[in-house]
Design a protein around this motif. Sequence first.
Motif, mmCIF file in Angstrom:
data_model
loop_
_atom_site.group_PDB
_atom_site.id
_atom_site.type_symbol
_atom_site.label_atom_id
_atom_site.label_comp_id
_atom_site.label_asym_id
_atom_site.label_seq_id
_atom_site.Cartn_x
_atom_site.Cartn_y
_atom_site.Cartn_z
ATOM 1 N N HIS A 18 0.799 -1.275 -0.139
ATOM 2 C CA HIS A 18 0.126 -0.030 -0.137
ATOM 3 C C HIS A 18 0.858 1.056 0.094
ATOM 4 O O HIS A 18 1.816 1.322 0.724
ATOM 5 C CB HIS A 18 -1.068 0.018 1.364
ATOM 6 N N LEU A 19 0.561 2.353 -0.882
ATOM 7 C CA LEU A 19 1.194 3.398 -0.914
ATOM 8 C C LEU A 19 0.376 4.767 -0.238
ATOM 9 O O LEU A 19 -0.562 4.431 -0.652
ATOM 10 C CB LEU A 19 1.327 3.881 -2.600
ATOM 11 N N GLU A 20 1.058 5.631 0.493
ATOM 12 C CA GLU A 20 0.455 6.514 1.047
ATOM 13 C C GLU A 20 0.454 7.536 0.292
ATOM 14 O O GLU A 20 -0.004 8.782 0.655
ATOM 15 C CB GLU A 20 1.294 6.961 2.360
ATOM 16 N N THR A 21 0.809 7.436 -1.123
ATOM 17 C CA THR A 21 0.708 8.653 -2.063
ATOM 18 C C THR A 21 0.105 8.072 -3.168
ATOM 19 O O THR A 21 0.043 6.718 -3.275
ATOM 20 C CB THR A 21 1.962 9.016 -2.510
ATOM 21 N N VAL A 22 -0.289 8.974 -4.029
ATOM 22 C CA VAL A 22 -0.960 8.523 -5.367
ATOM 23 C C VAL A 22 0.336 7.844 -6.147
ATOM 24 O O VAL A 22 1.531 8.373 -6.138
ATOM 25 C CB VAL A 22 -1.540 9.757 -6.304
ATOM 26 N N ASN A 23 0.034 6.645 -6.906
ATOM 27 C CA ASN A 23 1.122 6.156 -7.543
ATOM 28 C C ASN A 23 1.811 7.191 -8.810
ATOM 29 O O ASN A 23 1.034 7.709 -9.442
ATOM 30 C CB ASN A 23 0.467 4.991 -8.278
ATOM 31 N N PRO A 24 3.030 7.192 -8.763
ATOM 32 C CA PRO A 24 3.801 7.988 -9.563
ATOM 33 C C PRO A 24 3.629 7.719 -10.982
ATOM 34 O O PRO A 24 3.617 8.834 -11.808
ATOM 35 C CB PRO A 24 5.329 8.235 -9.104
ATOM 36 N N HIS A 25 3.551 6.465 -11.463
ATOM 37 C CA HIS A 25 3.351 6.260 -12.699
ATOM 38 C C HIS A 25 1.831 6.624 -13.094
ATOM 39 O O HIS A 25 1.696 6.856 -14.340
ATOM 40 C CB HIS A 25 3.625 4.597 -13.062
ATOM 41 N N LEU A 26 1.017 6.630 -12.255
ATOM 42 C CA LEU A 26 -0.390 7.088 -12.763
ATOM 43 C C LEU A 26 -0.468 8.533 -13.080
ATOM 44 O O LEU A 26 -0.971 9.003 -13.925
ATOM 45 C CB LEU A 26 -1.493 6.841 -11.446
ATOM 46 N N ALA A 148 -15.310 -4.002 -24.840
ATOM 47 C CA ALA A 148 -14.986 -2.777 -25.610
ATOM 48 C C ALA A 148 -13.514 -2.618 -25.899
ATOM 49 O O ALA A 148 -13.209 -1.660 -26.495
ATOM 50 C CB ALA A 148 -15.625 -1.697 -25.272
ATOM 51 N N ARG A 149 -12.780 -3.501 -24.936
ATOM 52 C CA ARG A 149 -11.178 -3.230 -25.041
ATOM 53 C C ARG A 149 -10.927 -1.664 -24.645
ATOM 54 O O ARG A 149 -9.953 -1.325 -25.472
ATOM 55 C CB ARG A 149 -10.721 -3.445 -26.422
ATOM 56 N N PRO A 150 -11.152 -1.263 -23.574
ATOM 57 C CA PRO A 150 -11.041 0.054 -23.075
ATOM 58 C C PRO A 150 -9.433 -0.026 -22.861
ATOM 59 O O PRO A 150 -8.606 -1.136 -22.566
ATOM 60 C CB PRO A 150 -11.543 0.200 -21.746
ATOM 61 N N PRO A 151 -8.490 1.367 -23.109
ATOM 62 C CA PRO A 151 -7.096 1.226 -22.772
ATOM 63 C C PRO A 151 -6.785 0.762 -21.316
ATOM 64 O O PRO A 151 -7.498 1.078 -20.414
ATOM 65 C CB PRO A 151 -6.936 2.539 -23.151
ATOM 66 N N VAL A 152 -5.766 0.149 -21.151
ATOM 67 C CA VAL A 152 -5.328 -0.114 -19.774
ATOM 68 C C VAL A 152 -3.914 0.302 -19.391
ATOM 69 O O VAL A 152 -3.051 0.262 -20.294
ATOM 70 C CB VAL A 152 -5.260 -1.841 -19.781
ATOM 71 N N LEU A 153 -3.721 0.962 -18.496
ATOM 72 C CA LEU A 153 -2.551 1.019 -17.720
ATOM 73 C C LEU A 153 -2.122 0.097 -16.770
ATOM 74 O O LEU A 153 -2.894 0.057 -15.754
ATOM 75 C CB LEU A 153 -2.575 2.680 -17.217
ATOM 76 N N CYS A 154 -1.046 -0.742 -17.022
ATOM 77 C CA CYS A 154 -0.560 -1.678 -16.015
ATOM 78 C C CYS A 154 0.764 -1.739 -15.605
ATOM 79 O O CYS A 154 1.840 -1.346 -16.215
ATOM 80 C CB CYS A 154 -0.831 -2.947 -17.041
ATOM 81 N N VAL A 155 0.986 -1.775 -14.230
ATOM 82 C CA VAL A 155 2.259 -1.668 -13.538
ATOM 83 C C VAL A 155 2.494 -2.955 -13.065
ATOM 84 O O VAL A 155 1.819 -3.672 -12.337
ATOM 85 C CB VAL A 155 2.228 -0.855 -12.550
ATOM 86 N N THR A 156 3.861 -3.452 -13.533
ATOM 87 C CA THR A 156 4.253 -4.826 -12.970
ATOM 88 C C THR A 156 5.507 -4.747 -12.481
ATOM 89 O O THR A 156 6.355 -3.737 -12.591
ATOM 90 C CB THR A 156 4.498 -5.631 -14.360
ATOM 91 N N LEU A 157 6.038 -5.724 -11.844
ATOM 92 C CA LEU A 157 7.377 -6.075 -11.315
ATOM 93 C C LEU A 157 8.017 -7.401 -11.796
ATOM 94 O O LEU A 157 7.138 -8.092 -12.254
ATOM 95 C CB LEU A 157 7.402 -6.307 -9.765
ATOM 96 N N ASP A 158 9.264 -7.097 -12.078
ATOM 97 C CA ASP A 158 10.130 -8.283 -12.820
ATOM 98 C C ASP A 158 11.466 -8.644 -12.125
ATOM 99 O O ASP A 158 12.036 -7.560 -11.959
ATOM 100 C CB ASP A 158 10.303 -7.842 -14.390
ATOM 101 N N TYR A 159 11.371 -9.590 -11.612
ATOM 102 C CA TYR A 159 12.641 -9.894 -11.139
ATOM 103 C C TYR A 159 12.903 -11.499 -11.301
ATOM 104 O O TYR A 159 12.154 -12.151 -11.410
ATOM 105 C CB TYR A 159 12.615 -9.710 -9.426
#
Length: 219
Positions: A18-26, A148-159
């Motif tokens: 959980h972030l205490e701020t709005v997600n910076p990528h958003l 309707a396939r709306p646009p998606v903004l998706c944040v991932t982690l890769d490790y």
Amino acid sequence: MDREFWLDRWRNNKLGWHLETVNPHLLDFWPGMPVPSRGRVFVPLCGKSLDMAWLARECGHAVVGVELSEVACREFFSENGMEPQVEDAGAFSQFAAEGITLLCGDLFDLDAHTLGPVDGVFDRGSLIALPPEMRIRYAGHMESLLPARPPVLCVTLDYPQQEMAGPPFSVGPEEVESLFGNGYRVECLRDWDVLDESPRFREQGLTALHERVFRLSAL
Ligand SMILES: C[S@@+](CC[C@H](N)C(=O)[O-])C[C@H]1O[C@@H](n2cnc3c(N)ncnc32)[C@H](O)[C@@H]1O
């Protein structure tokens, strides 16, 4: 992960994601998303993220989140100074205030009719919350929820997945392409090496950690 895993995390306030701020990528990328200003935005596996308040208050969107935990739903509204109306909505309890509706229940019980029309999606910590076989189910379910396939903004982690048991799980760009590439063009907007700023993961033995932001646009 089963329901009990997540409900237990909420009961015991173990909310490392959980972030205490709005997600910076958003903040950086949502303004470039082709979503109408008053459009409806879907936030799957939403937790109590402040992103939903930002999408509603700053962008004027109607926001619909889905979250398993009633603790999360109640805390979202109380911590953002809102008093929700609570109603039954089939398999879900619906909490609603100030343009934000949280459906409390299991995403996999949701259908397109109950969700309603969606103009954009923000997925942070949702796809990567799920183990591999559930990610395949998630992608198929999202396809049925979003005809309707709306646009998606998706944040991932890769490790390197062998270095740590999820969640969060590692999801690389090839997997995002294989899960969503049938209906969407997948673009990577940001690839950040976040190992140095993630001591919690470094302590668990990770030798690499990338946070990526993808924009999915209907083909
Ligand atoms: C890693 S957290 C991310 C929360 C949020 N997106 C954020 O950025 O803070 C994943 C959330 O998904 C919820 N969750 C897990 N499985 C779910 C399911 N099948 N249906 C609805 N919510 C679920 C959990 O309770 C948890 O709050």
